[in-house]
Design an enzyme around this catalytic site. Structure first.
Site, PDB file in Angstrom:
ATOM      1  N   SER A 148      24.854   1.564  18.414  1.00  0.00           N
ATOM      2  CA  SER A 148      25.135   1.194  19.801  1.00  0.00           C
ATOM      3  C   SER A 148      25.546  -0.273  19.820  1.00  0.00           C
ATOM      4  O   SER A 148      24.770  -1.142  19.416  1.00  0.00           O
ATOM      5  CB  SER A 148      23.873   1.417  20.647  1.00  0.00           C
ATOM      6  OG  SER A 148      24.034   0.906  21.947  1.00  0.00           O
ATOM      7  N   LYS A 190      28.763   3.932  19.819  1.00  0.00           N
ATOM      8  CA  LYS A 190      28.656   3.899  21.287  1.00  0.00           C
ATOM      9  C   LYS A 190      28.953   2.475  21.717  1.00  0.00           C
ATOM     10  O   LYS A 190      28.432   1.538  21.117  1.00  0.00           O
ATOM     11  CB  LYS A 190      27.231   4.307  21.671  1.00  0.00           C
ATOM     12  CG  LYS A 190      26.764   3.890  23.051  1.00  0.00           C
ATOM     13  CD  LYS A 190      25.482   4.615  23.410  1.00  0.00           C
ATOM     14  CE  LYS A 190      24.434   3.672  23.971  1.00  0.00           C
ATOM     15  NZ  LYS A 190      23.163   4.374  24.269  1.00  0.00           N
ATOM     16  N   LYS A 193      28.910  -0.279  24.952  1.00  0.00           N
ATOM     17  CA  LYS A 193      28.376  -0.515  26.286  1.00  0.00           C
ATOM     18  C   LYS A 193      29.523  -0.950  27.183  1.00  0.00           C
ATOM     19  O   LYS A 193      30.395  -1.719  26.757  1.00  0.00           O
ATOM     20  CB  LYS A 193      27.327  -1.629  26.215  1.00  0.00           C
ATOM     21  CG  LYS A 193      26.071  -1.232  25.444  1.00  0.00           C
ATOM     22  CD  LYS A 193      25.219  -0.279  26.267  1.00  0.00           C
ATOM     23  CE  LYS A 193      23.881  -0.034  25.595  1.00  0.00           C
ATOM     24  NZ  LYS A 193      23.018   0.837  26.412  1.00  0.00           N
ATOM     25  N   ASP A 202      28.399   3.849  27.296  1.00  0.00           N
ATOM     26  CA  ASP A 202      27.156   3.820  28.074  1.00  0.00           C
ATOM     27  C   ASP A 202      27.261   2.728  29.137  1.00  0.00           C
ATOM     28  O   ASP A 202      27.437   1.559  28.812  1.00  0.00           O
ATOM     29  CB  ASP A 202      25.967   3.532  27.133  1.00  0.00           C
ATOM     30  CG  ASP A 202      24.621   3.636  27.845  1.00  0.00           C
ATOM     31  OD1 ASP A 202      24.582   3.925  29.055  1.00  0.00           O
ATOM     32  OD2 ASP A 202      23.587   3.419  27.162  1.00  0.00           O
ATOM     33  N   GLU A 218      27.736   8.030  29.222  1.00  0.00           N
ATOM     34  CA  GLU A 218      26.293   7.945  29.463  1.00  0.00           C
ATOM     35  C   GLU A 218      25.969   7.150  30.729  1.00  0.00           C
ATOM     36  O   GLU A 218      26.454   6.032  30.908  1.00  0.00           O
ATOM     37  CB  GLU A 218      25.637   7.282  28.233  1.00  0.00           C
ATOM     38  CG  GLU A 218      24.118   7.234  28.267  1.00  0.00           C
ATOM     39  CD  GLU A 218      23.529   6.673  26.964  1.00  0.00           C
ATOM     40  OE1 GLU A 218      24.263   6.577  25.961  1.00  0.00           O
ATOM     41  OE2 GLU A 218      22.344   6.317  26.968  1.00  0.00           O
ATOM     42  N   ASP A 248      20.613   9.292  30.841  1.00  0.00           N
ATOM     43  CA  ASP A 248      19.565   8.555  30.138  1.00  0.00           C
ATOM     44  C   ASP A 248      18.513   8.163  31.189  1.00  0.00           C
ATOM     45  O   ASP A 248      17.541   8.913  31.413  1.00  0.00           O
ATOM     46  CB  ASP A 248      20.206   7.330  29.444  1.00  0.00           C
ATOM     47  CG  ASP A 248      19.221   6.382  28.780  1.00  0.00           C
ATOM     48  OD1 ASP A 248      18.002   6.570  28.912  1.00  0.00           O
ATOM     49  OD2 ASP A 248      19.666   5.416  28.115  1.00  0.00           O
ATOM     50  N   LYS A 258      14.536   9.889  25.194  1.00  0.00           N
ATOM     51  CA  LYS A 258      13.761   8.757  24.671  1.00  0.00           C
ATOM     52  C   LYS A 258      12.306   9.035  25.015  1.00  0.00           C
ATOM     53  O   LYS A 258      11.977   9.184  26.209  1.00  0.00           O
ATOM     54  CB  LYS A 258      14.182   7.443  25.339  1.00  0.00           C
ATOM     55  CG  LYS A 258      15.589   6.971  25.019  1.00  0.00           C
ATOM     56  CD  LYS A 258      15.929   5.699  25.793  1.00  0.00           C
ATOM     57  CE  LYS A 258      17.333   5.225  25.460  1.00  0.00           C
ATOM     58  NZ  LYS A 258      17.787   4.148  26.377  1.00  0.00           N
ATOM     59  N   GLY A 294      17.767   5.090  21.708  1.00  0.00           N
ATOM     60  CA  GLY A 294      17.002   4.017  21.071  1.00  0.00           C
ATOM     61  C   GLY A 294      16.743   2.894  22.046  1.00  0.00           C
ATOM     62  O   GLY A 294      17.420   2.771  23.073  1.00  0.00           O
TER      63      GLY A 294
HETATM   64  O1  OSB Z   1      20.757   2.533  27.359  1.00  0.00           O
HETATM   65  O2  OSB Z   1      20.580   3.373  25.455  1.00  0.00           O
HETATM   66  C1  OSB Z   1      20.383   2.430  26.203  1.00  0.00           C
HETATM   67  C2  OSB Z   1      18.868  -0.522  24.270  1.00  0.00           C
HETATM   68  C3  OSB Z   1      17.989  -1.011  25.211  1.00  0.00           C
HETATM   69  C4  OSB Z   1      17.914  -0.407  26.447  1.00  0.00           C
HETATM   70  C5  OSB Z   1      18.731   0.687  26.747  1.00  0.00           C
HETATM   71  C6  OSB Z   1      19.620   1.192  25.799  1.00  0.00           C
HETATM   72  C7  OSB Z   1      19.706   0.550  24.547  1.00  0.00           C
HETATM   73  C8  OSB Z   1      20.642   0.940  23.505  1.00  0.00           C
HETATM   74  C9  OSB Z   1      20.287   0.535  22.083  1.00  0.00           C
HETATM   75  O3  OSB Z   1      21.701   1.477  23.713  1.00  0.00           O
HETATM   76  C10 OSB Z   1      20.116   1.685  21.154  1.00  0.00           C
HETATM   77  C11 OSB Z   1      19.463   1.259  19.858  1.00  0.00           C
HETATM   78  O4  OSB Z   1      18.227   1.109  19.806  1.00  0.00           O
HETATM   79  O5  OSB Z   1      20.186   1.074  18.885  1.00  0.00           O
HETATM   80 MG    MG Z   2      21.598   4.481  27.617  1.00  0.00          MG
END
Ligand code: OSB
Ligand code: MG
Length: 368
Positions: free
Chosen positions: A135, A161, A163, A188, A213, A238, A262, A290
């Site tokens: 990510s 992924k 952001k 995401d 996402e 999520d 999660k 994650g």
């Molecule tokens: O939205 O998936 C998310 C990290 C912190 C809070 C929300 C998210 C995330 C990530 C990181 O996308 C995923 C990772 O741990 O590699």
């Molecule tokens: Mg997310």
């Protein structure tokens, strides 16, 4: 099993690079490590709430308060045989899923150590290595983003992924798709759009993305349904899915076609597994999200992601994607086929590096 003593450690760990999302930027990631004692066994759990209430209303501060004042007093010194019984003891506390999940994770670690079985097998996991991706946070520029994607691809990640947020979405996704035509790619938004502004995302629909996402607000299943109607690309939820009930309603409502699971967000591994079961029965793909976990939370995520319904790659990257120094002795590495091995030792299958723990610890307190 009787929990005779519980210690909480408040940690702050510096990420190798800052992680920026639509809700903020984190460089020093905070969490709480739960250390639960039973006989001569010790179980560990990680509370994934961060310092700020950006992803969720929970913070390290609220989780500390809820654990100290409500959850720990409800479980300490009592005979508890199963995770279900533990959940019942925590039921009188409304909300605060991340606080509950951390205590449950420590309990699962103890159950595994007491029975000599790895968490993966306790949960019904069937595979020894799980497909993973990376990510990538919002970067300074499209050029920097392309460099970052190229770097992770060279390391062996086959799913990326990125952001996104308003104004930092289409150009970014198009550039990555153009440079990496065959990459498994997803985006995401962490709730950064409304039904009114999400029209800007329509060009994403031609980029062959695995999923989009959480484009809209956490408490807005119905508008996700309206948005999904406008896209061929599956919407994945999520933040919106906080319970098995939410998952069922979201699917009935057709608010999404994929769910990111999660354990922290849904109150524990038991609920995470139950959402998995529901989705598996309905043929809905799930994947393991994650929260920039330490080796403790990463071990838990790998065990969860070994369940058969986790058919999409998880946000579970190698240790060195996150931290130079971790609090577990074990470091997780990426296999050449973009998988990570599921731990096989009893419980979570990791051991704590006490000296590393001391270096990142802000505070500790024990009960009783
Ligand atoms: O939205 O998936 C998310 C990290 C912190 C809070 C929300 C998210 C995330 C990530 C990181 O996308 C995923 C990772 O741990 O590699
Ligand atoms: Mg997310």
């Amino acid at each position: 099993m009787i929990l005779s003593k519980i210690t909480l450690h408040h940690l702050s760990m510096r990420l190798k690079t800052p992680f920026e999302t639509s809700f903020g930027c984190v460089q020093d990631r905070q969490c709480i490590l739960v250390e639960a004692f039973s006989g001569d066994l010790i179980g560990y759990g990680e509370c994934v709430a961060d310092r700020d209430p950006g992803y969720s209303y929970e913070t390290t501060g609220t989780a500390w308060h809820i654990l100290r004042d409500f959850l720990i007093p409800a479980v300490l010194g009592r005979e508890i045989g199963t995770a279900e019984e533990l959940q019942q003891r925590m039921n009188h506390v409304r909300g605060h899923p991340m606080a509950k999940a951390s205590l449950e994770m420590a309990f699962w670690d103890l159950l595994g150590k007491a029975s000599g079985r790895p968490l993966s097998r306790l949960l019904g996991g069937q595979i020894d290595r799980v497909p993973v991706g990376v990510s990538i946070g919002i970067q300074e520029s499209v050029e920097k983003l392309l460099e970052s994607v190229a770097d992770y691809c060279e390391q062996g990640y086959r799913r990326v992924k990125i952001k996104i947020k308003p104004g930092r979405d289409i150009e970014e996704a198009e550039a990555v798709r153009r440079a990496f035509p065959n990459l498994l790619l997803q985006v995401d938004a962490n709730s950064a759009y409304t039904l009114e502004t999400a029209g800007a995302l329509l060009p994403l629909d031609t980029l062959n993305l695995l999923l989009i996402e959480q484009p809209l607000a956490e408490d807005d299943l119905w508008d996700h349904r309206k948005l999904q109607d406008q896209f061929h690309t599956p919407i994945c939820l999520d933040e919106s899915i906080l319970s098995v009930r939410h998952a069922r309603q979201a699917l009935e409502m057709k608010a999404c076609r994929i769910i990111n699971i999660k354990a922290g967000r849904v109150g524990g591994l038991s609920q995470a597994a139950a959402i998995h079961d529901l989705c598996l029965a309905q043929g809905v793909p799930v994947w393991c999200g994650g929260m920039l976990e330490t080796g403790v939370g990463r071990a838990s995520n790998l065990a969860l992601a070994s369940l058969p319904g986790f058919t999409l790659p998880g946000d579970i990257s190698a240790t060195d994607r996150y931290y130079s120094e971790d609090i577990t002795q074990e470091r997780f590495e990426l296999n050449p086929d973009s998988t990570i091995d599921v731990p096989t030792s009893p419980g979570l299958g990791v051991s704590i590096d006490r000296r590393a723990l001391e270096r990142v610890r802000l505070a500790s307190t024990s009960f009783p």
